[in-house]
Design a protein around this motif. Structure first.
Motif, PDB file in Angstrom:
ATOM      1  N   LEU A 202      71.964 -16.312 142.633  1.00  0.00           N
ATOM      2  CA  LEU A 202      72.671 -15.968 141.401  1.00  0.00           C
ATOM      3  C   LEU A 202      71.980 -16.594 140.203  1.00  0.00           C
ATOM      4  O   LEU A 202      71.190 -17.538 140.330  1.00  0.00           O
ATOM      5  N   ARG A 203      72.289 -16.033 139.048  1.00  0.00           N
ATOM      6  CA  ARG A 203      71.783 -16.585 137.792  1.00  0.00           C
ATOM      7  C   ARG A 203      72.967 -16.963 136.919  1.00  0.00           C
ATOM      8  O   ARG A 203      73.870 -16.157 136.692  1.00  0.00           O
ATOM      9  N   ARG A 204      72.944 -18.212 136.456  1.00  0.00           N
ATOM     10  CA  ARG A 204      73.950 -18.676 135.514  1.00  0.00           C
ATOM     11  C   ARG A 204      73.248 -19.397 134.379  1.00  0.00           C
ATOM     12  O   ARG A 204      72.412 -20.279 134.623  1.00  0.00           O
ATOM     13  N   ASP A 205      73.582 -19.029 133.162  1.00  0.00           N
ATOM     14  CA  ASP A 205      72.960 -19.634 131.980  1.00  0.00           C
ATOM     15  C   ASP A 205      71.439 -19.568 132.070  1.00  0.00           C
ATOM     16  O   ASP A 205      70.734 -20.534 131.777  1.00  0.00           O
ATOM     17  N   TYR A 206      70.951 -18.427 132.517  1.00  0.00           N
ATOM     18  CA  TYR A 206      69.526 -18.118 132.613  1.00  0.00           C
ATOM     19  C   TYR A 206      68.786 -18.967 133.642  1.00  0.00           C
ATOM     20  O   TYR A 206      67.556 -19.023 133.646  1.00  0.00           O
ATOM     21  N   HIS A 207      69.507 -19.582 134.538  1.00  0.00           N
ATOM     22  CA  HIS A 207      68.897 -20.379 135.604  1.00  0.00           C
ATOM     23  C   HIS A 207      69.244 -19.743 136.940  1.00  0.00           C
ATOM     24  O   HIS A 207      70.418 -19.580 137.263  1.00  0.00           O
ATOM     25  N   THR A 208      68.233 -19.365 137.711  1.00  0.00           N
ATOM     26  CA  THR A 208      68.441 -18.701 138.997  1.00  0.00           C
ATOM     27  C   THR A 208      68.420 -19.728 140.125  1.00  0.00           C
ATOM     28  O   THR A 208      67.516 -20.559 140.210  1.00  0.00           O
ATOM     29  N   THR A 209      69.419 -19.651 141.005  1.00  0.00           N
ATOM     30  CA  THR A 209      69.572 -20.608 142.095  1.00  0.00           C
ATOM     31  C   THR A 209      69.887 -19.870 143.391  1.00  0.00           C
ATOM     32  O   THR A 209      70.581 -18.854 143.375  1.00  0.00           O
ATOM     33  N   THR A 210      69.369 -20.392 144.485  1.00  0.00           N
ATOM     34  CA  THR A 210      69.674 -19.854 145.815  1.00  0.00           C
ATOM     35  C   THR A 210      70.568 -20.834 146.555  1.00  0.00           C
ATOM     36  O   THR A 210      70.263 -22.028 146.628  1.00  0.00           O
ATOM     37  N   TYR A 211      71.651 -20.320 147.113  1.00  0.00           N
ATOM     38  CA  TYR A 211      72.597 -21.137 147.880  1.00  0.00           C
ATOM     39  C   TYR A 211      72.640 -20.645 149.319  1.00  0.00           C
ATOM     40  O   TYR A 211      73.095 -19.520 149.575  1.00  0.00           O
ATOM     41  N   PRO A 212      72.187 -21.447 150.290  1.00  0.00           N
ATOM     42  CA  PRO A 212      72.389 -21.068 151.688  1.00  0.00           C
ATOM     43  C   PRO A 212      73.888 -21.091 152.008  1.00  0.00           C
ATOM     44  O   PRO A 212      74.611 -21.971 151.551  1.00  0.00           O
ATOM     45  N   VAL A 213      74.350 -20.096 152.752  1.00  0.00           N
ATOM     46  CA  VAL A 213      75.757 -20.045 153.145  1.00  0.00           C
ATOM     47  C   VAL A 213      75.838 -19.766 154.638  1.00  0.00           C
ATOM     48  O   VAL A 213      74.902 -19.222 155.242  1.00  0.00           O
TER      49      VAL A 213
END
Length: 271
Positions: A202-213
């Motif tokens: 996902l991208r929040r505040d122009y920062h893209t992050t990957t979250y393992p689930v």
């Protein structure tokens, strides 16, 4: 209809073929369509432009798929890039879309594509998954998001929460997110063993992050995306796991909800 447009389209098609498949352009056609330089002939002029064009597109693909390039090695990646560009030439006014078809092209052109699934090469499965993940990351850099609007906090009611627009949910056969971030950190990871991997990107505040689930969390999020209702997704998890609805809701509220809200998984419904 004017005859100019078909002639222009034919010339553009010829030029593209001459750039990405030079063997298709005979010398007479080159001399017809390309002006010679002051000291070099038309074929040499076209050759200079072709080399610059191909190098630019290779660099563009390398920027979009850095971990895939690392996994293949630069020479083989460039060979794949040249073949891809011949089969899937740029069809957009922006090079942002150049790699859109690359993961599908890798799958369609795998040398073992006609073999039974249990006899296919693991490393090709890994490359397809890795390129798919990198394409998703690249796409999310510029996808429509929620920046500039308010985000929900822990006080929001579950009925008002929906998944945010700039969120991708994906399953892979290999830990490609781990591999990608190892490469980006300047390390040289080895080929990883097969292991199911579920991720949220996902991208929040122009920062893209990957979250393992986990697989359970992936199912919950997939159900939420389909139904648009946290309550319905929790009921599905209760039925799937055999746990009571009360236990599932307690786990959601105590262990997951706030962390996902703070990470930016959700936006307010209709806002």
């Amino acid at each position: 209809m004017s005859v100019v447009a078909p002639r222009l389209q034919a010339l553009q098609r010829w030029m593209l073929d001459a750039l990405i498949a030079p063997e298709s352009a005979d010398r007479a056609a080159v001399e017809q369509h390309v002006q010679p330089g002051a000291r070099i002939d038309a074929a040499a002029c076209l050759g200079i432009y072709r080399r610059s064009y191909v190098l630019r597109l290779r660099r563009c693909l390398a920027e979009q798929f850095p971990a895939t390039r690392h996994a293949l090695g630069a020479p083989l990646f460039d060979d794949f890039a040249d073949s891809y560009l011949r089969d899937c030439p740029s069809d957009s006014t922006t090079l942002y879309e150049l790699g859109r078809r690359y993961p599908g092209w890798l799958e369609a052109n795998r040398p073992d594509r006609d073999a039974p699934e249990d006899q296919r090469e693991d490393w090709i499965d890994f490359l397809v998954d890795l390129a798919t993940y990198e394409r998703e990351l690249f796409h999310l850099f510029d996808a429509a998001g929620h920046e500039g609007q308010s985000w929900p906090d822990a006080c929001a009611d579950d009925r008002d929460l929906v998944l945010q627009p700039c969120l991708a949910l994906a399953q892979y056969r290999y830990p490609v997110a781990w591999y990608y971030h190892e490469v980006r950190a300047g390390r040289a990871p080895a080929f990883p063993p097969c292991a199911d991997s579920c991720v949220v990107v996902l991208r929040r505040d122009y920062h893209t992050t990957t979250y393992p689930v986990s697989g359970l969390h992936y199912r919950f999020l997939a159900q939420l995306r389909q139904s648009g209702s946290i309550a319905a997704a929790l009921d599905d998890i209760a039925g799937w796991t055999g746990r009571t609805s009360a236990a599932v809701r307690e786990s959601w509220a105590a262990e997951v909800r706030q962390a996902w809200i703070e990470a930016g998984f959700f936006v307010n419904r209709g806002g």
